[in-house]
Design an enzyme around this catalytic site. Structure first.
Site, short mmCIF file in Angstrom:
data_model
loop_
_atom_site.label_atom_id
_atom_site.label_comp_id
_atom_site.label_asym_id
_atom_site.label_seq_id
_atom_site.Cartn_x
_atom_site.Cartn_y
_atom_site.Cartn_z
N TYR A 17 -120.77 33.53 3.21
CA TYR A 17 -120.05 32.32 3.64
C TYR A 17 -118.56 32.65 3.86
O TYR A 17 -117.91 32.02 4.68
CB TYR A 17 -120.12 31.24 2.55
N GLY A 18 -118.06 33.61 3.10
CA GLY A 18 -116.61 33.85 3.03
C GLY A 18 -115.96 34.34 4.30
O GLY A 18 -114.73 34.37 4.40
N CYS B 63 -119.78 28.61 -6.38
CA CYS B 63 -119.27 29.44 -5.29
C CYS B 63 -117.85 28.97 -4.99
O CYS B 63 -117.65 27.79 -4.65
CB CYS B 63 -120.17 29.24 -4.06
N THR C 209 -116.00 29.78 -2.51
CA THR C 209 -115.85 29.56 -1.07
C THR C 209 -116.39 28.18 -0.69
O THR C 209 -115.72 27.41 0.01
CB THR C 209 -116.59 30.67 -0.31
N CYS D 195 -114.48 35.13 -6.90
CA CYS D 195 -115.75 34.96 -6.17
C CYS D 195 -116.84 35.20 -7.20
O CYS D 195 -116.74 36.15 -8.00
CB CYS D 195 -115.86 35.97 -5.03
N HIS E 23 -119.70 36.38 -7.05
CA HIS E 23 -120.45 37.64 -6.95
C HIS E 23 -119.75 38.76 -7.75
O HIS E 23 -120.40 39.71 -8.19
CB HIS E 23 -120.55 38.10 -5.50
N1 DGL Z 1 -120.05 33.68 -4.21
C1 DGL Z 1 -119.12 33.16 -3.27
C2 DGL Z 1 -117.78 32.77 -3.89
O1 DGL Z 1 -117.70 32.53 -5.09
C3 DGL Z 1 -118.87 33.81 -1.95
C4 DGL Z 1 -119.58 34.83 -1.32
C5 DGL Z 1 -119.69 34.67 0.19
O2 DGL Z 1 -118.83 35.17 0.93
O3 DGL Z 1 -120.68 34.06 0.60
O4 DGL Z 1 -116.80 32.67 -3.21
#
Ligand code: DGL
Length: 260
Positions: A44-45, A75, A77, A187, A189
């Protein structure tokens, strides 16, 4: 049905939100959890904000329709892009977002130097600008966009030569230039590569992430709403992903991967 027995939904663009879910399960083991990752549309980012908002609203609607007592946008983002409209739509349940844990990092010492690692969307967003505004007189804050890093985690590469090289290339110039006191993992992840970041940054740099704080906020909001489970036996975790083959990785990250 007793609302307290409904599941708590967690949403992320992929497998990253499992790092927040882990904290919630540790804090509230008797709850039922429903996790949904949108790996088919990740990352998504690096997308446009309107796309991220539309995807997040669509998946939140599916989760809500299943009967949930709280929604956690695990998340940074998606929180940045969609938390406001989500809170306007779902007024009968707690809607919890996550943002980079800049506060504890900024307050850890007298004017510390703090690197915030996050997606390009998060560091470019209004929410992050507001957060910076709050702490810019308390700390030197260095935003560090990390395009490509979540993809390693999505592939289950938590300690491969490639991700080690990526992190070395990204962090070494920033470490040399800014001598940070702290690194914030902005993030969800990134906690899965925290052991590697720790090795590269060295033992004197403190590393913060927002997972535990988000789990505590969830608990506080559930308690306030009278929605906390009354059970004492362990609950369950149901995991779904828009790429069904990702659920095994989610399970592994939930059950065995280290985030400390
Ligand atoms: N896990 C997501 C966050 O905390 C973002 C990862 C993505 O780029 O989708 O921002």
């Amino acid at each position: 049905m007793d609302r307290r027995d409904l599941p708590i939904a967690f949403f992320d663009s992929g497998v990253g939100g499992i790092s927040v879910l882990k904290e919630a399960v540790a804090l509230m083991p008797a709850e039922q959890y429903l996790y949904f990752g949108d790996s088919a549309n990740a990352p998504y980012g690096t997308r446009k904000i309107e796309e991220i908002r539309a995807l997040t609203l669509e998946h939140a609607a599916h989760l809500y329709a299943q009967g949930i007592k709280a929604l956690v946008i695990a998340c940074n983002t998606a929180t940045s892009a969609a938390i406001r409209p989500l809170r306007e739509i779902y007024t009968d349940i707690p809607v919890i977002g996550i943002e980079p844990a800049l506060k504890p990092a900024a307050l850890m010492a007298q004017h510390p130097s703090v690197i915030v690692m996050a997606t390009p969307l998060t560091v470019a967003g209004d929410k992050f600008r507001d957060l910076l505004g709050k702490y810019s007189d308390r700390a030197d804050v260095i935003p560090l966009a990390c395009p490509g890093l979540m993809e390693y985690v999505e592939q289950g590469c938590l300690d491969t030569p490639q991700v080690r090289q990526y992190l070395q290339d990204l962090l070494t110039p920033a470490l040399t230039e800014h001598h940070p006191d702290a690194i914030v993992l902005g993030c969800t992840h990134y906690p899965f590569v925290r052991p590697l970041i720790r090795q590269i940054a060295g033992p004197s740099v403190r590393i913060f992430d927002g997972g535990a704080g988000t789990a505590r906020e969830l608990q506080r909001r559930l308690r306030e709403s009278g929605f906390l489970s009354a059970h004492t036996t362990p609950g369950s975790v149901q995991i779904k992903d828009s790429l069904p083959e990702k659920t095994a990785l989610c399970r592994m990250l939930l059950e065995t991967a280290s985030i400390s």
